[in-house]
Design a protein around this motif. Structure first.
Motif, mmCIF file in Angstrom:
data_model
loop_
_atom_site.group_PDB
_atom_site.id
_atom_site.type_symbol
_atom_site.label_atom_id
_atom_site.label_comp_id
_atom_site.label_asym_id
_atom_site.label_seq_id
_atom_site.Cartn_x
_atom_site.Cartn_y
_atom_site.Cartn_z
ATOM 1 N N UNK A 24 0.808 -1.214 0.000
ATOM 2 C CA UNK A 24 0.000 0.000 0.000
ATOM 3 C C UNK A 24 0.848 1.274 0.000
ATOM 4 N N UNK A 25 1.984 1.249 0.663
ATOM 5 C CA UNK A 25 2.790 2.468 0.839
ATOM 6 C C UNK A 25 3.654 2.780 -0.381
ATOM 7 N N UNK A 26 4.237 1.793 -1.023
ATOM 8 C CA UNK A 26 5.149 2.049 -2.136
ATOM 9 C C UNK A 26 4.493 2.764 -3.315
ATOM 10 N N UNK A 27 3.318 2.346 -3.776
ATOM 11 C CA UNK A 27 2.688 3.112 -4.866
ATOM 12 C C UNK A 27 2.354 4.542 -4.454
ATOM 13 N N UNK A 28 1.965 4.733 -3.198
ATOM 14 C CA UNK A 28 1.665 6.076 -2.715
ATOM 15 C C UNK A 28 2.910 6.946 -2.754
ATOM 16 N N UNK A 29 4.033 6.416 -2.308
ATOM 17 C CA UNK A 29 5.285 7.167 -2.348
ATOM 18 C C UNK A 29 5.725 7.452 -3.780
ATOM 19 N N UNK A 30 5.512 6.493 -4.677
ATOM 20 C CA UNK A 30 5.899 6.706 -6.071
ATOM 21 C C UNK A 30 5.069 7.814 -6.714
ATOM 22 N N UNK A 31 3.775 7.868 -6.416
ATOM 23 C CA UNK A 31 2.928 8.932 -6.952
ATOM 24 C C UNK A 31 3.362 10.281 -6.395
ATOM 25 N N UNK A 32 3.666 10.332 -5.103
ATOM 26 C CA UNK A 32 4.104 11.588 -4.494
ATOM 27 C C UNK A 32 5.412 12.068 -5.116
ATOM 28 N N UNK A 33 6.355 11.150 -5.345
ATOM 29 C CA UNK A 33 7.627 11.530 -5.966
ATOM 30 C C UNK A 33 7.408 11.980 -7.406
ATOM 31 N N UNK A 34 6.525 11.318 -8.126
ATOM 32 C CA UNK A 34 6.240 11.690 -9.508
ATOM 33 C C UNK A 34 5.644 13.090 -9.573
ATOM 34 N N UNK A 35 4.722 13.394 -8.676
ATOM 35 C CA UNK A 35 4.108 14.720 -8.661
ATOM 36 C C UNK A 35 5.148 15.796 -8.339
ATOM 37 N N UNK A 36 6.103 15.476 -7.464
ATOM 38 C CA UNK A 36 7.155 16.433 -7.114
ATOM 39 C C UNK A 36 8.047 16.704 -8.321
ATOM 40 N N UNK A 37 8.435 15.647 -9.015
ATOM 41 C CA UNK A 37 9.300 15.801 -10.184
ATOM 42 C C UNK A 37 8.578 16.564 -11.290
ATOM 43 N N UNK A 38 7.308 16.243 -11.503
ATOM 44 C CA UNK A 38 6.546 16.933 -12.555
ATOM 45 C C UNK A 38 6.376 18.413 -12.247
ATOM 46 N N UNK A 39 6.087 18.747 -10.996
ATOM 47 C CA UNK A 39 5.895 20.155 -10.662
ATOM 48 C C UNK A 39 7.220 20.908 -10.716
ATOM 49 N N UNK A 40 8.315 20.266 -10.323
ATOM 50 C CA UNK A 40 9.623 20.918 -10.415
ATOM 51 C C UNK A 40 10.016 21.107 -11.878
ATOM 52 N N UNK A 41 9.748 20.127 -12.715
ATOM 53 C CA UNK A 41 10.053 20.251 -14.139
ATOM 54 C C UNK A 41 9.256 21.357 -14.795
ATOM 55 N N UNK A 42 7.994 21.479 -14.418
ATOM 56 C CA UNK A 42 7.166 22.541 -14.961
ATOM 57 C C UNK A 42 7.682 23.907 -14.510
ATOM 58 N N UNK A 43 8.117 24.001 -13.252
ATOM 59 C CA UNK A 43 8.654 25.269 -12.748
ATOM 60 C C UNK A 43 9.929 25.636 -13.500
#
Length: 54
Positions: A24-43
């Motif tokens: 349950x925790x690993x997919x949640x962490x992967x989504x959170x990391x993906x959102x961080x990378x995407x928002x940083x890339x957009x910035x």
């Protein structure tokens, strides 16, 4: 009659419970990391666009 000072039996988590938590925790962490990378890339994209025009 039970008293409030009576010690409750504690069930320790076994391999099955820890595996379930990881499932349950690993997919949640992967989504959170993906959102961080995407928002940083957009910035960085918008900062680059701004610096190019100024």
């Amino acid at each position: 009659m039970e008293t409030t000072a009576q010690v409750l039996e504690v069930h320790k988590a076994g391999k099955r419970e820890w595996t379930g938590l990881a499932v349950l925790a690993l997919p949640t962490l992967m989504v959170a990391m993906d959102m961080t990378v995407c928002s940083a890339g957009r910035a960085f994209f918008f900062i680059g666009q701004y610096l190019r025009w100024h």
